[in-house]
Structure formats: C-alpha cells, structure tokens
Design an enzyme around this catalytic site. Structure first.
Site, PDB file in Angstrom:
ATOM      1  N   ARG A  96      51.485   4.434 -10.424  1.00  0.00           N
ATOM      2  CA  ARG A  96      50.107   4.186  -9.962  1.00  0.00           C
ATOM      3  C   ARG A  96      49.102   4.677 -11.007  1.00  0.00           C
ATOM      4  NH1 ARG A  96      52.406   6.159  -4.872  1.00  0.00           N
ATOM      5  NH2 ARG A  96      51.964   4.647  -3.198  1.00  0.00           N
ATOM      6  N   GLY A 105      39.267  -2.822 -10.173  1.00  0.00           N
ATOM      7  CA  GLY A 105      39.532  -3.451 -11.460  1.00  0.00           C
ATOM      8  C   GLY A 105      40.678  -2.777 -12.174  1.00  0.00           C
ATOM      9  N   MET A 107      44.625  -1.279 -12.393  1.00  0.00           N
ATOM     10  CA  MET A 107      45.926  -1.579 -11.816  1.00  0.00           C
ATOM     11  C   MET A 107      46.192  -0.606 -10.690  1.00  0.00           C
ATOM     12  SD  MET A 107      49.692  -1.546 -13.386  1.00  0.00           S
ATOM     13  CE  MET A 107      50.293  -0.221 -12.355  1.00  0.00           C
ATOM     14  N   ARG A 350      43.564  13.688   2.310  1.00  0.00           N
ATOM     15  CA  ARG A 350      42.196  13.594   1.790  1.00  0.00           C
ATOM     16  C   ARG A 350      41.235  13.946   2.916  1.00  0.00           C
ATOM     17  NH1 ARG A 350      42.742   7.061   1.027  1.00  0.00           N
ATOM     18  NH2 ARG A 350      43.291   6.658   3.185  1.00  0.00           N
ATOM     19  N   ARG A 629      -5.598   9.812   5.657  1.00  0.00           N
ATOM     20  CA  ARG A 629      -5.995   8.914   4.576  1.00  0.00           C
ATOM     21  C   ARG A 629      -7.164   8.046   5.016  1.00  0.00           C
ATOM     22  NH1 ARG A 629      -1.813   4.492   2.498  1.00  0.00           N
ATOM     23  NH2 ARG A 629      -2.435   3.473   4.429  1.00  0.00           N
ATOM     24  N   GLY A 778       2.123   8.253  -3.271  1.00  0.00           N
ATOM     25  CA  GLY A 778       2.372   7.080  -2.433  1.00  0.00           C
ATOM     26  C   GLY A 778       3.413   6.249  -3.152  1.00  0.00           C
ATOM     27  N   ASP A 781       3.525   2.124  -3.019  1.00  0.00           N
ATOM     28  CA  ASP A 781       2.663   1.372  -3.923  1.00  0.00           C
ATOM     29  C   ASP A 781       2.988   1.693  -5.375  1.00  0.00           C
ATOM     30  OD1 ASP A 781       1.529   0.133  -1.855  1.00  0.00           O
ATOM     31  OD2 ASP A 781      -0.500   0.854  -2.154  1.00  0.00           O
ATOM     32  N   CYS A 843       4.530  10.688   0.328  1.00  0.00           N
ATOM     33  CA  CYS A 843       4.393  10.117   1.665  1.00  0.00           C
ATOM     34  C   CYS A 843       4.837   8.665   1.699  1.00  0.00           C
ATOM     35  CB  CYS A 843       2.964  10.253   2.167  1.00  0.00           C
ATOM     36  SG  CYS A 843       1.766   9.351   1.175  1.00  0.00           S
ATOM     37  N   TYR A 863       6.264  19.210  -0.335  1.00  0.00           N
ATOM     38  CA  TYR A 863       6.771  18.597   0.891  1.00  0.00           C
ATOM     39  C   TYR A 863       7.062  17.115   0.690  1.00  0.00           C
ATOM     40  CZ  TYR A 863       2.134  16.555   1.541  1.00  0.00           C
ATOM     41  OH  TYR A 863       0.978  15.847   1.358  1.00  0.00           O
TER      42      TYR A 863
END
Lengths: 886, 886
Positions: A96, A105, A107, A350, A629, A778, A781, A843, A863
């Site tokens: 393995r 991807g 083996m 696991r 705001r 912000g 935006d 925010c 914050y």
C-alpha cells in the site's frame, strides 16, 4: 547512511506514531499500534526518503535499499512463520502507498501479493480450501494488472461474465474451484495479450514492481494537480507499506469487523460495532450479508448472534484492546479487526468520526473520566460541527429525493407547500399551513412573507444575497442561488434541470445546511442543546481571547444572540428598520422631497420610530456595547420599481406619477454596490445621518435617565474611502450628539468609528484612524471590491469556479486570507499605528466562520461579530484559535 | 541670534531669490530684483520665523524685533531720502503679507501707510497736489479700517455716496480737495464710532498694527482650511514686506504699466505691454481708461501714443530691464512698473503666463538664442497645456453663455443643433448639418450617431462612460455626466437647472476641455501644430525613459496615434469590434446558443472578421508591439434590452420571443462591473477566447508569411483575481496559438499577460506573475474597486465631493497615488519579485494624465498607454518625469 526500511511486528517496531513525515500516516500508525502491544500483522515500511531519492536520482533506488528490503522480508517471514514464495506455507503480503496525508490519485492497495502457481498450492495446503486459494489468485492477477500495470479492469470482468454464462450460473460465488483455476489461466493469457509480457511468477519481481508502481503514482498528473491545489510540496514523497496478509474468510473460525469505542451518533460510552463470520472486510461494509452486533450492550429482540456470544475469547481480547486504545489515543477510535483461525488481528485504528452531539458528549465524558483536560476537550469539537446542534436538521436515516442544488445560504431544514409570493406565504401561514417561499430573488418587500414561511428558496443571489442574509438573521432555513431551477411566476411552477415540474401547493423540503431541495416532506430531527453543551461552551469561553458579538437589528434577534452568548452587537443595520410597516412611507416621502426642508419634515416622522428601535436594542443588550451603522444602501432600494407600485406611491404622497417615475429613474444606478450609498449619502444628505445620530443619542439619554443603566453607543459610519469623508461626518455626528446630551443634561460616552470595507480605506487606515475611535472590517463588501466580485451576481460562475478548483473556497464564506486578509492586516496595523488603542473587529459574514475567526484572533483583533445562530461557532473557533496559538 | 529683518534697496539686498522659505515668495523676489540692479523701491522684510516665533510664544514678538525694525526703517528713510512720520518729505509705505506660496485668506495689502494729519501736509508740499494727498489719505483710512481692523468697507462707501449726493456729482473724481479733506474727517469719526478707538495718528502704531494684522491673518479659519486642504504645514509661517511707496499718479511725468517680455499669446520675441500716464496700477487693469501700447512694434493705424514716443527715456530704461530680466530669469517675464516724476521703478516681475503655442515658441526660440538648454526648454511647457494644441478650442475672447456644467469627458469644442437620437444625427449629417447628439447615456447602438455628430452631451456617465471613452477614441468633443440638465426624449427638449429650455434644432456649443455647455454658436480657434511643435517633441523624446503607447481599436485610431508618436498599442479592446455592422448579429447568435456547439458555429462567423481587424491593426502598427485584450464586458451588453428590439432579434435568429427575453433576463446583473465578465467569461465559455486567440495568431501568421514583417502580439487576459484563472486561460491560449503556428508552419513570438485591475490581483501579483509575461495596470477598474466607486454612477455625488474638497481631484482623471497608486506599486514590485523581466505598463485613462505619468515613471514601469489625442501629453510628461528625477 540513512535507514530506508522500518519493520514492525510482534510488539516491536522500528518507528512510532510521531514519524508521519518519514513513514507516512499509515506506516507510522501501524508502528504505533504494534509498539503498544496490539496484535498487528507484521510488515515493513519503505520510507518517504526512498521516494525522494528515487526522483532525485532519475528513477533509481538508493544502493542499500535492495539489501534492506531482503533483510526486512526475512524478519517478516520469521515473524509470520511463513516463506515468501514458499510452496508449503507461503507468505502473502499487501502493498500500500502511504503519504503523510491521504491523497487521491495515489496507488492504493495490492492484496495477496506473492501468489503464483507454486505458492497457490501452499495456500491450498494451509487453508484446505482450493476455492479460496484460486479465488484469491485470480483476484490478485486482476488487481495487479489494473493497479500496478494500469490495465483496464473491464477486460477481466468480461472474461468472468463469459465464464459464468459458460457455467450457467449467476453469482461469482457459484463458480467452483476448478472454474476459478481455469479463470486464472485465462486471466494470465489476457494479461500477456494486453501487456505483451508474461504475468510475473516471481514474487520478488511482483514485490518490486508493486513498490515501483507506488512511487510512480506520486507523479501522476492527478496527484500532481492535487498537491498543487493543496499546497503539498512534491518533495514530501510517499512511503510504501508491505504487510503480511491475514484472512477473515478462511473458515468459520475466521471473522472480520469494524467498531467504535463509543457510540458515534450519541457519544454514549459503550462499545459499538459489527462483525461477520468467515468474511472479508469489504463484506461488512458492502451490505450483501447483514452484519451482526459485536456485543449485547444494546440487545434487542431479533438481533443476530453477537461476537460476544459466538467468539467470546476474540471479543474479550477486543474489549481489552478498546481500553488500551482509548487510554493511549485519549479519543474515541474507529477500528478494523480480523480473526484468522481464532487469532485476533488489528488492521486499523483511527479517530472515529462522530456527530456534533456525540463529539460534545465524548469530550465532556472524557474530562469526567480524567482521560483528557478541559483544554483538550475544547479542541476535540470542530466549531463548524456545532451548526448541526443549532438548527433542526434532516433525519440522517431518511430517504430523500434531491431535485435541485443551490447554495447552503442559511442552515437548518424545513418542509412546506410551495408558494410564489410573500402575500400568499402570509395568507397560508394565517391558515396554519406550512409553506416554502420560492422567489427568483427576494427584496425588502418580501420580508413579511419570509417571516411567515418555513424556509426560502431563491433562484438568484449568493450566500450574502438579501434572502440569505435575512434568513440567517431570522434563523430560518434558506437555499439561495439555485440557478438550476426555472421559476415561472405566471404558470406558478418550478421546472428542475431534469424537467420535473413542481407546482404551487406541492410539498418540498429544503436543507439549508447542504443547499439541497427535495421533493415531499423529509423527516427532521430537532436540535438537542443538552447540559453537556453548556458545560462545553463554558470551557471554550475560559480559553478564548477574542470577543464575539452579533449582527442584529431587532430586540428579538438580540435576545437570541445573547442567549447564544453574544457579548454585544457588532453590527446593527439601521436600514432594516426603515422598511418596516409605516416607516417605509415616511422614508419614501423623505427621498421624494424636493429639498432639505422637505426631507427634514419626513425625517421628523421617522425619528421617534428609530429612537424606539434603539431603546429596544439597548434594553436587550443592557451592559453590553452596541454598534449602530448609519444608513448604508442607496436610496433607490427604498422606492418601488414597477409602474403599479409607483402609481400607488404617487397617490399616497400626492405627487404626479410622472414625477415619481422620473425620481426613480434618476436614482437608477448601473452598479449600486459602487454607487451613491453609505457615507456618500451622509455627505450629500447630512440631515439623514443627523436624524439617526439624534435617535441613537436620545434613546441612550432616556434609558440612562429613566432606567439608570450604562450605555456606550458606538456610531458607525459606512463605506469610508477617504479620511475627509469621516472628518466631515464625525464633526456632524459630534455636533448632534452634544446637542442631545445638552438637552437632556446628561453626559453619555459614545464612540464614533467606521467600517473598513473598501480597499482604499484599508490602505489609508493610518489617516482614517485619526478620525475613528473604532474600526469594523466589513469583510463582505471588502471581499466584493478586492475580488471585483458582486455577491449577488457571482451565482453565474462562482459555483463552477469552486467545482473546478479555480478557487478552493467561496470567498464570501471563508475569508480569503491571502488577498482580502492582507488588506485586513494592513488596515489593522496602519490603524493601530496612529491610534494605538483603536478598537477593531469584523462584522462580515466571515465573523461566524471558523477559519476566518482564527485569522482574526491571530491578527489580534478585539472581536468578531456574526449572525445570532453562529455565535456559539465563533466562540468555539475563538477558543481553538487561542489554544492553538500558545 | 536669528536675524529677523532683511532689507533691500538701491542695488543691495540682505536676501536673494532662493530664500523663499525665510522671506516668502514676494520678499525673496524683491531682494532678487534689487540685487541684480533693477530700480526697486527700497523696503524690508520681516521673516517667516517671526511669524513662527509669534505663535510659539503666545503672540509675542522676539525681543530683538523692535530694534531691528527701527534700524531697517532708518535705512529705508535714508534710501528713500524721506522721513517716516515727517511733515516735510514724509515716507509712506505699503505693508503686505508674503507666504512661500500665495494663499487665499491671508491679509493682502495696506497702501500709503504713514499718512496722518501732519504727514499729509508733507505730501501736499512734495506733490503740489492737495487733491492727490487727501484722496490718498482717505483711501488709506478706508483700507486700514477694513484690512487691519476688519471693519466693513460698506460704511465708508455709504459716506462717500452721501458726499457725492451732497455735492451733486456722480464720479469720485469730481470731488475736490476740500471735499476729500472733509471725507477724511468723516471717515475718522466713523472709524471711532465703529471700533471704539481713535484712528491711530502715530505712523509707528500704524506700522505695528498692520504687521500684527498680517501675522493674525495666518490663523484665520479660511487660511487654516486652505492649508489643510493643500497640505501646507502651519509652521511655515508668513513673512511681512514693508516697502516705500512710489506713485504713478502724481502728474504727467508719472505713469504705470504692465508688460510681457515676449508676446504671451503667440510667443513671438517682441516687447509687449500697455501703460497709462498719470495713473495707478489698478487703472491699467480696470479698463476705465484705455491703456496705450508701450512701443511701436506692432503699430496699427489709430493706436494711442506709445510710451516709446511719450516717455522715450523711461521706455529705453524699460527695454534694458527687459534684457536684464530675460538673461537673468531665462524665461519670459510678466512685469509691473511705475514712473514717478520721470524715474522708473520696478514693482514686480514674475514668470509670464502664456498659451501652449507661445510656451512652445518661447522655449524653442530661447534654445536658439542660447538662453536655455533643450532640457530646460522641455521643462518649460506643462504637459497638460498641449491639450490646447491638439483640438479646436473656444476663442478665449469670445463671449459665452454657459447653461450647464458636466464632466470634461473628451477635449475640444464643437457647436451644432441639438438632436436626441443617433439616427437623426446621421440623417442631419447627410444633409450637411452640424449636430450635437444629446443622450441621457449612450450605448454601442449610438456609435453611428456619435460619429456623425460634432460633439456628444450626456446626462449620465462619468469620465470613462461609454460616451466618454468612445468620444475620446474618435477625438470628438464630449461633455458627459451633465446631471444638471433634464433630458426629455418625448418633448424633444433639455431643461437646465435654471429652468431654461433648449429644444431640438437649437444651437449649442460644447467645451469638452472645460465640461461646459453654452447656448448658441461660440467662435472657435483651430489647433496650430507648427514646426516648433515637432522640434520641441523631439527634444522631449530624447530625455524620456518611459515608453508611450496608445489605446486604439481601429486602424484609423492607430494611425492618428502613431502620427502623434505612439510607440505601439497598449490596449486594443476587442469588444468594440463586436459591435460593428454585421458582427453584432453573429455575436448575439453566439450568446443565445443553447450549447458549446451552437456557440462555436456563431464564433466561426466572427473569426474571419476579427482576423481582418487584427490584420489592419498590425499593418498600421508595423514593427511596434500590439497588446490585444480578450473579451471583457458581460454578455448582456451585447443584447437588446427593450421588447421591440428583443422581438426583432427573435425574428432574425428564429427563436421564440419569450426565450430570447428569458435569456436577456437570465443575463441581467445587479452590478455588472463586478459580474460575469473578463476572464470569468473565458473560464465558463473557453470557445470565445479560443476564437479570439486564433484570430490574433492567424492574422499574425498571414502577415509574417505574406508581407514579411515581424510581429509580436501581446495577448492580454482581463480581470484576473486569482492566479488559477490565468493558469487555465494561459494554457488554453498557448494550445490554440501553437495549433495555428503549426498550421501555418511559422514560428511566432507572442506574449501572454494580464490586466492588473482588481486589488486582489495587485496583492497576489507575485503568484500571478508566474503565469504572466506582462502586466498592464487597468487603473480605471482598479480605481473603481479600490474606492468602491462606479465611474458611471459617480456623477450623483463626485462633483460635490470635488467642489467641497472632500477629494482634491477626480480619481478617474488623476491617479490616486496614495490608495490606488499603492496597489500599483505593490503589484509592480511583487510581479517583478517572481519574474524580474516582467514587462509592465498602465492602460487606464490615467496613462495620458501628467501627474499619473510621472508617478508611473518614478515607479519604474515600462510604458503608459493612453488615447491617441493624449499621446503627446504623455510623451512630454514622461520627459518631465525623467528630467526631474535625475
């Protein structure tokens, strides 16, 4: 000289679990299990350095490798008491790959390596089962040809089908030993035909070719692409694990199973698992045979016999191993085991995947059991997982018929009858019917309908479209930007991509956490916020530094957020207040006014209402900071757009239709996002902001005077791009605030700050900070402008971008740390450079997304602020950030 | 100890012209003229350090100042041979402020200081003119009260009117000496009444109060605001100049005049000026009396007698001074002089303002005369001035009735009759009528009308709106974003802010350089690009390092640009080619196609046309680089928007109306600027870019094969925000390019690069440069996203921003160096960090704006690219940048 091969087996291992870089994940894990005394089939690992050397040295192995492999193989033969290539008691192995992290991807696996015409006889002798031996052999050839040599598996499948037809049977299992022996021959012939070489009979050749195939797969295009996308350096290399085979399917004294050391659904502390007698690992998972419980812990009438009853010794061994594993790994484990002729082997352990509920219970229990500390417990739960606990969700066991996929705009699940207008949603809600509001897009005029609906589905708009933001604010499930469906308002129906028609009144179910739309009503499970949840969040709060506020515009949302642990309001969008009921009328009068006087008259009507709003918010957030705001959206958002509504408005305000229409046309913008909004309105219509500041300050003064608690309003001015804008607006705000304070005869501490939501504001934050007492990034935006990407329009191509890996993540969900994040960093550092005490938060929607919260913590922000339902997620993420940053 | 007072006079000066920081502009200039031997009335300057000390020290002067002023006054008395406060031959002085740069809001001038009831008698004795003496006296009181004491000048004006009524006269000049003596008394009485103190009779008190007033004016709110806006530190301070008075109005042996050492309109090398006998400086300028020419150089029948004839000695002196000045300052001077009793005094010399034409002629002539070097000549002409030479412009002497102001979108001037549709513009043009096309906004469908019109006026859209960009490309005058006017298509009229109505067919004139709209036809002057222009530009090219390319989409524009000196195309916008004639049809078919195959069919029709376009461009730009930007605008820009046009399109392509309409609706975007455009189209519809790359490469191959010249096409991919986008599109482009080269059997060198026009691209330029061979900063879009400001919508508030000084400059005209410029710098440096040879230019509108060009030079970019008509401006700005950067 380097050591290239690390052996493990019978309680001894050259490596251990910490050596993932050298041995790969799998190799390190096998070594660790072996050295803590678990019965792991012996084997050895070729290190990742072999891979690196192989590529550095034109596909040649280090000189000493062959000798090391020979030596390791000898040790393995001794440990297994078998001989590789032997015809009496042959050693078979699995080969393995094992990189540091599992990687598509690469083996995967070759089993039963070592089989040939001689050794198969040995297997027959040992197993007394020729059918088993030849079946293993033909499977080996098939796997080898496909995995090692890249041959198309279809070829062998066809031969197998032919053989079954020839024999007149339907199932593989109906083929007998002779048939399988014949198949081996035919497989080999086909192998030679396609590959122009004989199937290798020499086990050593098989082994080296398999090893070579693993190393070769490190450089396949798919693996290379995956590494590039995930930033994995190609010089990490992969390891190769060669391990002795054990069989759970060699008779009735054989078995195989999987188990969790605790219940992965609830977290309850009992041993949970399933097994099958005389079976291979795949059989347990594949569901051809019904697996049996491993014990009687949750015995029910009709259960199949448990391993505890059937193989009591094996089970007793397993219970011991469970204890060892939990003590060793200090976490719930997901294990695989095989019993070969009565002997137990551990193939894998696991960390077990679990539900959010289980994660919290396991963490809290393990602290009580003294296995882990509170600090470790906090790190055991992924912040994003909490989302499951905060909304109703689909029953994971329910069947579902997914008819379309959109964006997971607001979490939770909801079912109801399809309606297409907000008014109908409200009407049906009055009749106690549950509905899903389906719109191409929503606007502020749909809010009453959104409120009345169980969930919202839109065809357009992104994660931060009107529908998404409002729905999240309401804690209501929403799937947005579902471009696959076509909504026909006239015919009152939805057409799905596959042509299915859903009509008004039909039931659908939305999964806002997955972005799925399903036909009919899918059963749901309610959130369980148990006592463990509170205990756990209390621990999280002990460790975090970053404060968590909420984005809320109403007392109702504020209350929810505070219950979820919000420490203030980081963003109150005042425009949301402008839409409600009787206010929109006054707002429209204000917009249509010819001059300042007219505007002031209309604003005088709005003032007492806004003041009332703020009083409500301040009361709900008593003792906590509230950032408000000032008006942000362009004015045209408040005006009707179609002729009927314009006509109605004209009647109400007593202005000619043509004039109102001209006004609407004049306010039209090509790119409203970049238009006449935010502080630009404050500069051109100062009376609007003056009214808002007055409402804030009057609300504060009245509460301080009448109810006696302390309030520090934070007045936030949006969309600043140049310090001069803030200079002017700050002066205006201070003037009004001082007037109000003087009128009430009260001194109120207030802060004036700004959103940093444009790249220029971040770049010139040093100048802007001279006028701002706080910054709030912000990031919605800021992401739009930094990427040049409109949230509302991104639906046309962003899903394809994510799917194809052009972008790894939707930047409106997880903060783009490389680009947008650099601007946040620049803004933060420059702001603090001129005003060291500057209060800084974010925010945007990112305030509730864990990786973004961690970024904010690392940067040193004060914050984050997020929607109420994400407050616990942000709290936990902040705790993780603090704990991993030490 | 510092020296606080610097004297000048009779050929000696303590200071010189280099001491502007200490003496202010005016003081340094007076010292310089004195020391080069010009007859300057003596005086002295209190330094700017006095001002600084005054404010540092609570409005107290330095201890030594009084003694220094006394000493300087003594020297001044000696030099003037007069006594300050003397009753026989009194010294009168002027007191003026003088900061480093002239500054509004500062105290300007007090004349005739030193007059009182005693000294006025001395003036009478000296002048033998009591009327002159009392007129000077009453003017002094008036000026002193107003300028030094802040008294409202109206008070004195009223007394004067009363006096004239009392005397029954109309003009001030009709009042006699006695009347004026009486006025002095009345003025003093009024002074006392308003200021509650006597008018100061003591000349020293007058002097110190005037000095105090100058220093006080440094801190008036207006001056403070001005300094803040212009970034002048307040600790620069102002100087005070005290200078002996001379009089040009003391009789017929007195005169005063102004002159230019060369003709400021044409630059011709002859002495140009005007004078008046027995007059004060104001009289020459005020136009009450007609000034007379100073000489006979351009004598015309009917000219009044010249100074050359009337005061030949004075004139001869002046001619000598002219020579001294030009030799000394090495530039054309603008001078003021006074002749007092036959003696010439120089009051002022400064660099003369001139037209662009004159600027070039003076510079070229002075090089020929050996006065200045080519290098100095190049620096003598402001790049922006050249704009005057490249377009017809309004006759500066013409009267104009400005009815509205908009944005100066495309320079030049044009007159014509108002039309409101492109079709009518074309129709009228056929009838040989000149028209101005007036639209609320223009779209690609208006191009034929824009082409037919003399100029374009739009109510909406910014400096880079469709109208503006297309008009500049055509070299056609345009005023855009003229929000003041209301356009009524139905009534076929324009309504101005003041309510004026302009109907279809009325004549208007546009000044595209000033953004003005005028009623009627205003006379214009044609551009004169003389041989001097070519000589001058040749010198500029010698010094510049920065290359100048052009933004051009057609062979026609390319030719103009090349004639103007463009060194290649920096931006060819391929979408402009999509709109023309029969192509738009195929483009629409492509957009409406259901799938890739349908799109490819339509693209196959476009391919040969695009190829033809590129062949034309390459031929015109033979031997020069051509950068071609792949399709950039969102697809909806190519579709019709109203039902009639949609219906027509549906008929043509044979698709149902409702389907076309649905397609149009689906493509609608809230913020198209931030939408599905640029490389995002290339990712989702790769076949479009493939076609364009094929057209470019086939055009190049055919020309190389058939016409044998070398071509290096530069393929530019727009709107990259993430390197992954470019990686994918680069690979696609390379694949197509190699295919074409293989087909033609030719090897073509080509470059693939990208626009850097989004903040994120600049921030991640190090990554992007790994896939780009060149960068072109698209500073238009970069400004839009960095500021969060839509060019097309900025008209709603940007004009107010500029007017109020919120922003100093329109960031779409002059690159915002602080914000956008920092991103350009970051992008440039990071790009070069991973690809040292990266070719970098800018192709926004800023490429033709001088301050932006200088910024690009300093940064180290390789080239700027601008519209054809601005190429010479950019060339000269680049030369300035190089010369001032040494």
């Amino acid at each position: 000289m380097s050591k290239f091969v690390y052996a493990f087996g019978v309680g001894k291992a050259d490596g251990d679990g910490s050596m993932k870089e050298l041995l790969g994940g799998k190799g390190a894990n096998l070594a660790e299990m072996t050295s803590i005394g678990l019965p792991v089939p012996p084997g050895f690992t070729l290190t990742t350095e072999v891979c690196t050397a192989y590529y550095d040295n034109k596909h040649a192995y280090p000189d000493s490798l062959a000798a090391e492999v020979d030596q390791a193989l000898k040790v393995l033969e001794q440990r297994m008491d078998k001989t590789f290539g032997g015809s009496e008691n042959p050693l078979l192995v699995s080969v393995r790959s094992g990189a540091r992290a599992s990687m598509p991807g690469m083996m995967d696996t070759v089993l039963n390596l070592g089989l040939n015409d001689q050794t198969v006889q040995g297997v027959i002798k040992q197993s007394n089962d020729p059918r088993f031996a030849y079946d293993s052999y033909r499977r080996f050839i098939q796997m080898y040809a496909n995995v090692v040599k890249g041959m198309n598996g279809e070829v062998f499948a066809k031969i197998l089908v032919q053989k079954k037809e020839e024999k007149g049977v339907e199932l593989d299992t109906e083929l007998e030993a002779d048939d399988l022996q014949q198949l081996v021959k035919e497989f080999k012939a086909s192998y030679k035909e396609h590959l122009d070489e004989d199937f290798p009979e020499d086990p050593m050749q098989q082994l080296w070719e398999a090893i070579g195939a693993v190393f070769g797969s490190w450089m396949t295009p798919r693996a290379v692409t995956y590494r590039k996308l995930h930033g994995i350096p190609s010089d990490w290399g992969t390891a190769v694990n060669v391990q002795g085979m054990v069989f759970g399917n060699m008779g009735d004294d054989c078995a195989t199973g999987v188990a969790f050391t605790r219940d992965p659904a609830t977290g309850e502390n009992y041993f949970y698992g399933e097994y099958l007698v005389n079976a291979q690992g795949e059989d347990v998972v594949a569901g051809i045979r019904t697996p049996q419980p491993i014990n009687l812990a949750k015995h029910k009438e009709g259960d199949l016999p448990s391993m505890e009853e059937v193989i009591p010794e094996g089970y007793a061994q397993l219970v011991k191993i469970r204890e060892i594993l939990e003590k060793h790994y200090k976490d719930m484990q997901d294990i695989e085991f095989t019993v070969e002729k009565g002997k137990l082997y551990m193939l894998q352990t696991r960390t077990g995947k679990r539900t959010a509920q289980a994660a919290i219970r396991v963490a809290v229990d393990m602290v009580a059991e003294g296995l882990i500390t509170e600090r470790e417990a906090v790190l055991r739960v992924e912040p994003e997982q909490l989302d499951q606990l905060l909304h109703p969700s689909l029953d994971p066991n329910a069947e579902k018929n997914v008819i379309a996929r959109g964006l997971p705009a607001s979490p939770g699940a909801a079912s109801g009858q399809v309606v297409f207008t907000a008014d109908e949603a409200e009407e049906q809600n009055r009749l106690k019917k549950k509905v899903i509001l389906v719109r191409i897009e929503t606007s502020p005029e749909d809010i009453h309908g959104m409120n009345a609906a169980q969930g919202i589905l839109t065809a357009r708009g992104g994660m931060t479209s009107h529908a998404a933001v409002v729905a999240r604010g309401m804690g209501k499930c929403c799937v947005s930007g579902c471009g696959e469906i076509k909504i026909d308002y006239e015919k009152q129906q939805i057409k799905t991509k596959s042509g299915e028609i859903v009509k008004r009144g039909d039931y659908i179910t939305l999964d806002g956490s997955a972005g799925e739309v399903m036909l009919g009503v899918v059963p749901k499970v309610e959130p369980e916020v148990s006592g463990n949840f509170a205990t756990f969040m209390g621990w999280a709060d002990k460790f975090r530094r970053l404060k968590v506020r909420t984005n809320a515009d109403t007392p109702h949302d504020s209350k929810i957020a505070r219950d979820f642990g919000a420490e203030g309001i980081g963003l109150c969008r005042t425009e949301h207040m402008f839409f409600e009921g009787d206010r929109i009328q006054a707002v429209r009068e204000m917009i249509l006014a010819e001059n300042v006087e007219g505007r002031k008259l209309a604003l005088d009507k709005i003032l007492p209402m806004q003041k009332g709003d703020f009083i409500g918010l301040f009361r709900e957030m008593k003792g906590l900071p509230v950032t408000i705001r000032l008006l942000d959206p362009p004015l045209h958002e408040f005006l009707p757009q179609n002729d009927d509504d314009i006509s109605e408005l004209a009647n109400v305000v007593g202005i000619r239709f043509s004039e109102v229409k001209e006004h609407v046309a004049n306010l039209h913008e090509f790119n409203p996002m970049l238009g006449h909004r935010g502080c630009r309105l404050g500069i051109t219509y100062p009376e609007v902001y003056d009214m808002q500041v007055r409402a804030i300050m009057e609300a504060a003064c009245e509460l301080v005077k009448n109810e006696g608690f302390k309030i520090i309003p934070e007045i936030m001015i949006p969309l600043i791009s140049h310090v001069n804008e803030l200079k002017i607006l700050r002066a205006n705000a201070v003037r009004v605030a001082e007037e109000v304070c003087a009128d009430y005869g009260i001194k109120i501490d207030y802060l004036i700050g700004t959103m940093i939501e444009l790249p220029r504001a971040a770049l010139t934050a040093d100048a802007i900070a001279t006028e701002a007492e706080f910054f709030s990034f912000g990031t919605n935006d800021l992401t739009q402008t930094t990427y040049g990407l409109s949230r509302d329009d991104a639906g046309h191509f962003l899903p394809e971008y994510i799917e194809r890996g052009v972008l790894n993540k939707d930047p409106f969900i997880a903060l783009d740390q490389r680009g947008v994040g650099e601007l946040v960093k620049i803004g933060f550092e420059r702001g603090r450079s001129t005003r060291p005490g500057l209060k800084v938060g974010i925010c945007g929607e990112h305030g509730g997304e864990p990786s973004s919260v961690i970024f904010c913590h690392k940067l040193g922000l004060d914050y984050v602020s997020c929607s109420p339902y994400r407050v616990p997620i942000a709290r936990l993420a902040a705790a993780h950030a603090a704990l991993t940053d030490e």
